[in-house]
Structures are given as structure tokens and as C-alpha cells.
Scaffold this motif. Sequence first.
Motif, PDB file in Angstrom:
ATOM      1  N   LYS A  84      47.903  25.067  21.046  1.00 58.19           N
ATOM      2  CA  LYS A  84      48.494  26.404  20.928  1.00 58.19           C
ATOM      3  C   LYS A  84      47.742  27.260  19.901  1.00 58.19           C
ATOM      4  O   LYS A  84      48.310  27.722  18.895  1.00 58.19           O
ATOM      5  N   PRO A  85      46.460  27.483  20.133  1.00 55.67           N
ATOM      6  CA  PRO A  85      45.657  28.195  19.139  1.00 55.67           C
ATOM      7  C   PRO A  85      46.073  29.649  18.954  1.00 55.67           C
ATOM      8  O   PRO A  85      46.585  30.287  19.886  1.00 55.67           O
ATOM      9  N   ALA A  86      45.848  30.132  17.746  1.00 50.70           N
ATOM     10  CA  ALA A  86      46.090  31.550  17.461  1.00 50.70           C
ATOM     11  C   ALA A  86      45.037  32.415  18.128  1.00 50.70           C
ATOM     12  O   ALA A  86      45.262  33.601  18.398  1.00 50.70           O
ATOM     13  N   ALA A  87      43.869  31.829  18.388  1.00 51.95           N
ATOM     14  CA  ALA A  87      42.780  32.530  19.072  1.00 51.95           C
ATOM     15  C   ALA A  87      41.763  31.506  19.541  1.00 51.95           C
ATOM     16  O   ALA A  87      41.702  30.382  19.038  1.00 51.95           O
ATOM     17  N   VAL A  88      40.971  31.914  20.505  1.00 53.51           N
ATOM     18  CA  VAL A  88      39.835  31.137  20.991  1.00 53.51           C
ATOM     19  C   VAL A  88      38.570  31.899  20.636  1.00 53.51           C
ATOM     20  O   VAL A  88      38.520  33.126  20.787  1.00 53.51           O
ATOM     21  N   VAL A  89      37.560  31.197  20.145  1.00 56.56           N
ATOM     22  CA  VAL A  89      36.273  31.826  19.833  1.00 56.56           C
ATOM     23  C   VAL A  89      35.232  31.269  20.795  1.00 56.56           C
ATOM     24  O   VAL A  89      35.018  30.059  20.872  1.00 56.56           O
ATOM     25  N   ASN A  90      34.615  32.149  21.542  1.00 60.56           N
ATOM     26  CA  ASN A  90      33.585  31.747  22.485  1.00 60.56           C
ATOM     27  C   ASN A  90      32.504  32.816  22.515  1.00 60.56           C
ATOM     28  O   ASN A  90      32.014  33.242  21.477  1.00 60.56           O
ATOM     29  N   GLU A  91      32.145  33.291  23.648  1.00 63.69           N
ATOM     30  CA  GLU A  91      31.114  34.304  23.815  1.00 63.69           C
ATOM     31  C   GLU A  91      31.472  35.129  25.043  1.00 63.69           C
ATOM     32  O   GLU A  91      32.450  34.848  25.732  1.00 63.69           O
ATOM     33  N   LEU A  92      30.679  36.148  25.321  1.00 63.50           N
ATOM     34  CA  LEU A  92      30.796  36.885  26.566  1.00 63.50           C
ATOM     35  C   LEU A  92      30.804  35.894  27.730  1.00 63.50           C
ATOM     36  O   LEU A  92      30.026  34.943  27.745  1.00 63.50           O
ATOM     37  N   VAL A  93      31.693  36.099  28.698  1.00 67.66           N
ATOM     38  CA  VAL A  93      31.752  35.176  29.839  1.00 67.66           C
ATOM     39  C   VAL A  93      30.417  35.173  30.569  1.00 67.66           C
ATOM     40  O   VAL A  93      29.941  36.207  31.038  1.00 67.66           O
ATOM     41  N   ALA A  94      29.803  33.980  30.613  1.00 67.24           N
ATOM     42  CA  ALA A  94      28.489  33.850  31.227  1.00 67.24           C
ATOM     43  C   ALA A  94      28.451  32.749  32.276  1.00 67.24           C
ATOM     44  O   ALA A  94      27.505  32.690  33.057  1.00 67.24           O
TER      45      ALA A  94
END
Length: 448
Positions: free
Chosen positions: A106-116
Motif C-alpha cells: 500500500k505505497p504512498a507513491a510509486v517511483v518509476n519513469e515515463l511509460v516506455a
Amino acid sequence: MTKPAILFFARGYQADFFPTLESDRYESVFATLTRGEKSAVERQGASVAGCFEAEYESLIAEPVPANYLITSFMSDRFLGRFGDTRRHEVLGKEIAFWSRLLDTYKPAAVVNELVAIEISEVLLIECRRRNIPYLAGMNCVVEDLFYWLPNPMTISGRYLQPPEPGVSALAAADAYLREVVDKEYKPFYVKNLAGRRALRPIAVAAVKSLAWRFRKWRSMNGGGFRYEMYDEEYSKRVEVFVKGWFRRYDRLEDIPTGREVIFFPLHQEPEATLNYMSEFYANQVATIENILKCLSPNQVLVVKEHPVDKGSLLRPKFWEIRKRYSGLYYLPAELHGRQVLDVAERVVTLTSTVGWEAAVTGKKVYVLGEIFYDQLPGIERVDDFGALKSALKDPATAGERVTIERTRAFVAGMAEMSYPGNPFPHDRLYSRENRDQVIHAIVDGAGI
């Protein structure tokens, strides 16, 4: 009180970088795509909550809802090698993978990148279903600043709502614009590139091409699931190195006098800017052919390689149309884009930064894809080739141009909405200052 969790999807260099973003404001949870990335995170002393490749066989595929993907089933650059039944299985397992992690932590946010790639798109979709912020960074045009994309599927300006800029943002915009109008300007990501005939990169590419071919064969013959395959990419580098000794580009002076030059900056292949933000124009051979069909007899099309994709125009698929069409000229990556802009009347682009430079320096620009400047007054968005053909029949002097006043306000607004720091590879990526700045942006973006 338990600290909120931040789920980091660590791909590529991020497997080394994301574990350095520890903070007393949140608990870091790491997910990876590949086994190699999992090992990289663990070498940093962090644990991995989920690795898609390692878990693939044990995952039970979720049913795929109708119309599930935002893009098409064909957009992913890696998964087309599988048959239809296997493709549905992969997508169902992607849904199961992210659902487990999001529901468990149940994360407060997800950190990733532009959908590629597709698995990132699935992550975004599942985050949206749970109202979890998806933080994907994007470089501001002003160096050492970045912002979280309002919509991680695109970098289109239609999603940007820059605030009113302050004094420091306006000063940053002025300094940036002075750089851009300089004929020697180069964005940071094209500086210090290896030469076309540097032997070490070619030797590395040859070895990696063979290694990936073996991995592909092994994966397709019971050796374990692999999502990514880079055999074609590394083979291309070797191929164009060889062809570079035998095939010759055109020169600007080869263009007959009296012709209007239309400039199309070639995009690096493969790239998210093609597969996702130019979904229906991703086949650049077809795009070039269709632009040619939009031209009048007094117009010619000049195509220049992307600076980081040297030799791409020497590949058979591009060389074949060069032989079949008059009024088509190919220029090498090493030629500075400003030299082409000096002779070009207009630019047709998907998402190129050269289009941005052209607009800032007073050229007429037509945009087919989705890019941060596509809503700036004076930029002409075209929805199809019929519209482009009609636009190119008008005189080059017709229509509105981007003004320096609007550009200044736009750049300053981007600077105002941005955070200091840079989460993308550069010389100071791992500096304590840069990591602290990125951590601050994560905390702010997550609202914790």
C-alpha cells in the motif's frame, strides 16, 4: 508510527541509483523487472520485494479486462516475439505481479519513469485503480531541474499547467534562451558521445549481440522467461558500423538551389517517444514516405540522424527508400542540427528537441507526436498526413510563429513547477546534493 512506503520500480541504472535514495521520511520497497536488476539492488544492501522475471513461472495470470491497455497491445518493443496466447499470459501475469505488491505494501507513491514498456503501463493502470500517485520524472528544458509528469504516458504539453513564474524562474528562462539561440548549443544528453568509428563500443556491441542472441534462443527453448531482448539493438550497431565504410550520405550542398527544404529529424530507435508518444508514426520508414507524399515539386525532404543513433540511416530499410524517391536527402548524425536549420524553411517532427530549437529560432514547426512544446502558440499540431499536406502547400511565411515572449513565459513556467536535481544519468547523479534533492521531490510528490 510506521513510515509510509515508496515503491521503486528499479530498471537499468535505477537498480544502482534508487537504493541510494533512502530517507527517514519513508520506507523503500524495491521491485525489478530482471534478475540482473534484482542482483544489483541486493548488492546495495537492499532487499527486493518482487522480481517479475524470477517470479514469472509461479505467478497466476489475472484475467485481462476488455480494453485494458491505454495504448495498443502492439506498442511494447519486446513482447511482439510471443504468440497471441502467450502475450495474454504475460499481460495477465503483469497485472497479478503489480496487484500483489500494491495491495501488500500500500505505497504512498510509486517511483518509476515515463511509460516506455507494457509492464510500466500496467503499473500505472493499477496505481490509478488504487489512487496511488505514480511519480515519473522528466527533465525540464533548463538543466538541473526536473518535474513529475502529470500524465506518465506522455510528455505532451497539454497536460502541463505551469504556475505563474517568479523572478528566479524568469532569470533561469532568460539564461536558457540565450544558450539555445547560440548556434553551438547542444542539449546535455548529446554531449561527449563516442565517435562513429570508435572501436571499443563496436567490439562491446558485437559481444553483447552474440550474448543476447544466445539468451533469446535459451529463453524461447525452456531457459526461463525473459522480458527484454536487445539482440537486434546491438546487431544494428555492428551492421551500421560496417555499412558506414561503403555507403555515403548526402551533403547540404547536394540540394538543388531553388528548392524549399523540409527537415525531418530522425528519432532514435527503439524509443518510448516512438512506441508510445508517436504510436501511429512509430514506423519511421512509412512516416518518411508519407511526408514525401505531402510535398510539392518545389520542396525536398532532408532527414538527419539522431546524434546518439549514428549510422541508422544506412540500414537497409532506410536505404531502400532513399534509392526509390527523388527529393530525399540523408544527413549524418555528426552534422550539427543548426546547420540544417540554417537551410530549412520548416520542420516536421514527431517529438524531436530539434523541433523545439527550430521554433525558438523562428522556424515553422509541425508536430505529429506528443512533446512538451506541442501546445505552445505558433506550433502547428497536425493530426494526419492529409492535414500536413494541406499545411505544406501554404507558403512557408504563412501562419503564426512562436514568439520569444511566449517562449520565455513557457520556459519560466516549467522552471517554476520543477524541482532542483536530476534523477537521470549525468556526472553528478550520485552526489549527496543531487540525491537529497531527488528525495525531497519524492517526499513532496508523494505528499508525505
